[in-house]
Design a protein around this motif. Structure first.
Motif, mmCIF file in Angstrom:
data_model
loop_
_atom_site.group_PDB
_atom_site.id
_atom_site.type_symbol
_atom_site.label_atom_id
_atom_site.label_comp_id
_atom_site.label_asym_id
_atom_site.label_seq_id
_atom_site.Cartn_x
_atom_site.Cartn_y
_atom_site.Cartn_z
ATOM 1 N N GLU A 276 0.806 -1.219 0.000
ATOM 2 C CA GLU A 276 0.000 0.000 0.000
ATOM 3 C C GLU A 276 0.840 1.270 0.000
ATOM 4 N N GLY A 277 2.132 1.133 -0.265
ATOM 5 C CA GLY A 277 2.985 2.306 -0.455
ATOM 6 C C GLY A 277 3.568 2.858 0.831
ATOM 7 N N GLY A 278 4.374 3.899 0.666
ATOM 8 C CA GLY A 278 5.034 4.525 1.800
ATOM 9 C C GLY A 278 6.121 5.465 1.331
ATOM 10 N N ARG A 279 7.015 5.812 2.258
ATOM 11 C CA ARG A 279 8.058 6.804 1.993
ATOM 12 C C ARG A 279 9.426 6.136 2.073
ATOM 13 N N LEU A 280 10.273 6.377 1.067
ATOM 14 C CA LEU A 280 11.619 5.813 1.016
ATOM 15 C C LEU A 280 12.642 6.878 1.380
ATOM 16 N N GLN A 281 13.588 6.509 2.253
ATOM 17 C CA GLN A 281 14.610 7.442 2.708
ATOM 18 C C GLN A 281 15.972 6.752 2.743
ATOM 19 N N ALA A 282 17.019 7.572 2.857
ATOM 20 C CA ALA A 282 18.381 7.068 2.998
ATOM 21 C C ALA A 282 19.023 7.699 4.230
ATOM 22 N N LEU A 283 19.888 6.923 4.899
ATOM 23 C CA LEU A 283 20.541 7.398 6.116
ATOM 24 C C LEU A 283 21.648 8.390 5.787
ATOM 25 N N ALA A 284 21.722 9.450 6.575
ATOM 26 C CA ALA A 284 22.775 10.455 6.455
ATOM 27 C C ALA A 284 23.252 10.818 7.855
ATOM 28 N N LEU A 285 24.401 11.456 7.920
ATOM 29 C CA LEU A 285 24.952 11.904 9.197
ATOM 30 C C LEU A 285 24.892 13.421 9.252
ATOM 31 N N PRO A 286 24.386 13.995 10.352
ATOM 32 C CA PRO A 286 24.224 15.456 10.433
ATOM 33 C C PRO A 286 25.539 16.191 10.216
ATOM 34 N N GLY A 287 25.448 17.288 9.496
ATOM 35 C CA GLY A 287 26.620 18.145 9.303
ATOM 36 C C GLY A 287 27.619 17.606 8.300
ATOM 37 N N THR A 288 27.274 16.525 7.570
ATOM 38 C CA THR A 288 28.207 15.965 6.598
ATOM 39 C C THR A 288 27.527 15.848 5.245
ATOM 40 N N ARG A 289 28.342 15.766 4.200
ATOM 41 C CA ARG A 289 27.846 15.539 2.857
ATOM 42 C C ARG A 289 28.388 14.195 2.384
#
Length: 480
Positions: A276-289
């Motif tokens: 039924e779907g949803g939201r896809l995200q990726a992990l990141a670390l604050p203050g970094t690129r």
């Protein structure tokens, strides 16, 4: 070694969500205390030096006279499935067995769901020579028929196994028409998520009818097979390796098997209803690129260090250009080196990066979700990322792949190195010990998973097309 021949039979049964979830919670809770101090035990540690030859009461491995799998004294194995054999449903076992999970079955038996990591041109088709059995699969029960010429030969099989009598009672095709089904993960509601580790497009080659690179849900059942093949497109299209599901939130964590891949999470619109779907995200670390966690060239994160995390949204999960990782990187997502095995536990999401570390021998990571995971409140109390273990010695740990949890609180790891691949245990105190070694070939080990009753460890010798059931004095190991 016992050489009992498997027996066959027919059983119809479908687990309920309540039983499956209760079993899932019981098994994760049983080990959460034992591994609660893992990060302290491993703090600043790399896997180097000699193996713990007497850890958990296990001595050295004893040579197998059959030349298949060396095990400690008192242990034995049973060959329960072999590539090319005729299954109970009239199809053929496709081989290249990979990720697996075990579920409670009827009368205390075990239902084992197994992936098959087969390429487009893999000759051991479940549909027989010339794919002449392809017409036996009903419409809607096969994902990609390949125009009748290159049907998906991977997918999943399901087995009913009695650990008390050490016999196989049923073996059948569960998911049809997919490719490169590498790993996956069990859900709290009694199903297996099978992952395609490929991003082939429809028409490339010309005979393919569907895009590939999706996750598929396979209920752990023995009837009404193969299952309806529904690609979970909102979960993303990428070289997906493994998944783990949090029973509290229903969030799915996912690894990507590519040199500089991402760690993903999928927040479903309705927990337990992934289609039924949803939201896809990726992990990141604050203050970094695009923080580089590989440690290949310069130290980036040392074992024992914990860093707060954030998650970035990915707007095009179906990724026609196979660029999800580039979407994430442009938004600052952290980069991982070949994310492979993943296992959800109450003390965190453990996942493996097979070629991480300065010597590219592998890393084990832990993501500890926020108490407010997936909600706006996690900005004030974020989840944390920790490098638990980084290998510096190939004789101790090399190229970890599939992982699972043992009934007594250790991690169990499959190696996928160039040769001499082992099943390893990792204790909360940081000891690494051998449970078994493939002496049949240079093939990787894969699919390690324990039966619900804790008596049997299942594992695959992938290149040999073998699924094994390992028995022994596990109670001695638990007390060791």
């Amino acid at each position: 070694k016992d050489e009992d021949e498997p027996r066959t039979g027919t059983v119809r049964w479908e687990p309920t969500m309540t039983i499956a979830r209760r079993e899932f919670l019981r098994r994760t809770a049983a080990v959460s205390l034992a591994f609660g101090g893992l990060q302290a035990a491993f703090g600043g540690r790399t896997a180097q030096g000699a193996l713990a030859t007497r850890a958990r009461g296990l001595g050295p491995l004893v040579p197998d006279p059959r030349g298949v799998l060396d095990l400690p004294e008192g242990f034995s194995y049973y060959e329960v499935a072999h590539v090319g054999e005729l299954m109970d449903d009239g199809f053929f076992l496709p081989g290249k067995p990979d990720g697996m999970a075990a579920f409670p079955g009827p009368d205390g038996k075990t239902i084992l769901v197994c992936n098959h990591e087969n390429d487009i041109n893999w000759p051991k088709s479940p549909f027989g020579r010339g794919n002449n059995l392809l017409s036996k699969v009903p419409e809607g029960r096969i994902y990609d028929r390949g125009s009748g010429k290159t049907p998906g030969t991977g997918g999943c099989t399901v087995m009913l196994y009695d650990t008390r009598t050490r016999t196989r009672e049923r073996l059948a095709l569960a998911l049809a028409g997919t490719f490169y089904n590498c790993a996956g993960g069990p859900t709290p509601w009694g199903s297996w998520i099978s992952c395609e580790e490929t991003t082939h497009r429809a028409g490339s080659p010309a005979t393919l009818e569907q895009d590939h690179g999706y996750a598929f849900e396979v209920p752990a059942r023995l009837d009404d097979l193969p299952v309806k093949s529904v690609a979970l497109k909102a979960m993303g299209r990428f070289r997906r390796e493994a998944v783990g599901v949090c029973p509290r939130t229903g969030i799915v964590y996912q690894t990507e098997d590519i040199d500089l891949g991402l760690l993903y999470r999928f927040i479903p619109n309705v927990p337990g209803k992934l289609a039924e779907g949803g939201r896809l995200q990726a992990l990141a670390l604050p203050g970094t690129r695009a923080f580089d966690t590989t440690n290949w060239f310069t130290p980036g994160m040392s074992p024992g260090t914990k860093l707060p995390c954030r998650w970035v949204d990915l707007s095009d999960p179906e990724s026609p250009q196979d660029n999800l990782r580039f979407q994430g990187e442009s938004k600052g997502a952290a980069l991982f080196s070949r994310g492979e095995g993943l296992w959800y536990r109450r003390d965190g999401v453990y996942f493996v990066c097979t070629t991480g570390g300065p010597r590219r021998l592998g890393q084990i990571w832990r993501y500890l979700p926020s108490a407010a995971e997936g909600t706006p409140g996690e900005a004030d109390a974020p989840g944390t990322l920790e490098l638990v273990l980084e290998s510096a010695d190939s004789t101790v740990l090399k190229n970890a792949d599939n992982i699972t949890q043992s009934p007594w609180g250790d991690l169990v790891v499959c190696e996928d190195g160039p040769k001499d691949n082992c099943l390893l245990g990792v204790t909360p105190k940081g000891q690494v010990y051998r449970i078994g070694q493939n002496v049949a070939s240079k093939s990787e080990l894969a699919g390690c998973t324990f039966s619900p009753d804790g008596t049997t460890l299942f594992a695959n010798l992938q290149g040999d097309g073998l699924t094994l059931a390992i028995r022994g004095p596990w109670s001695r190991v638990q007390a060791g």
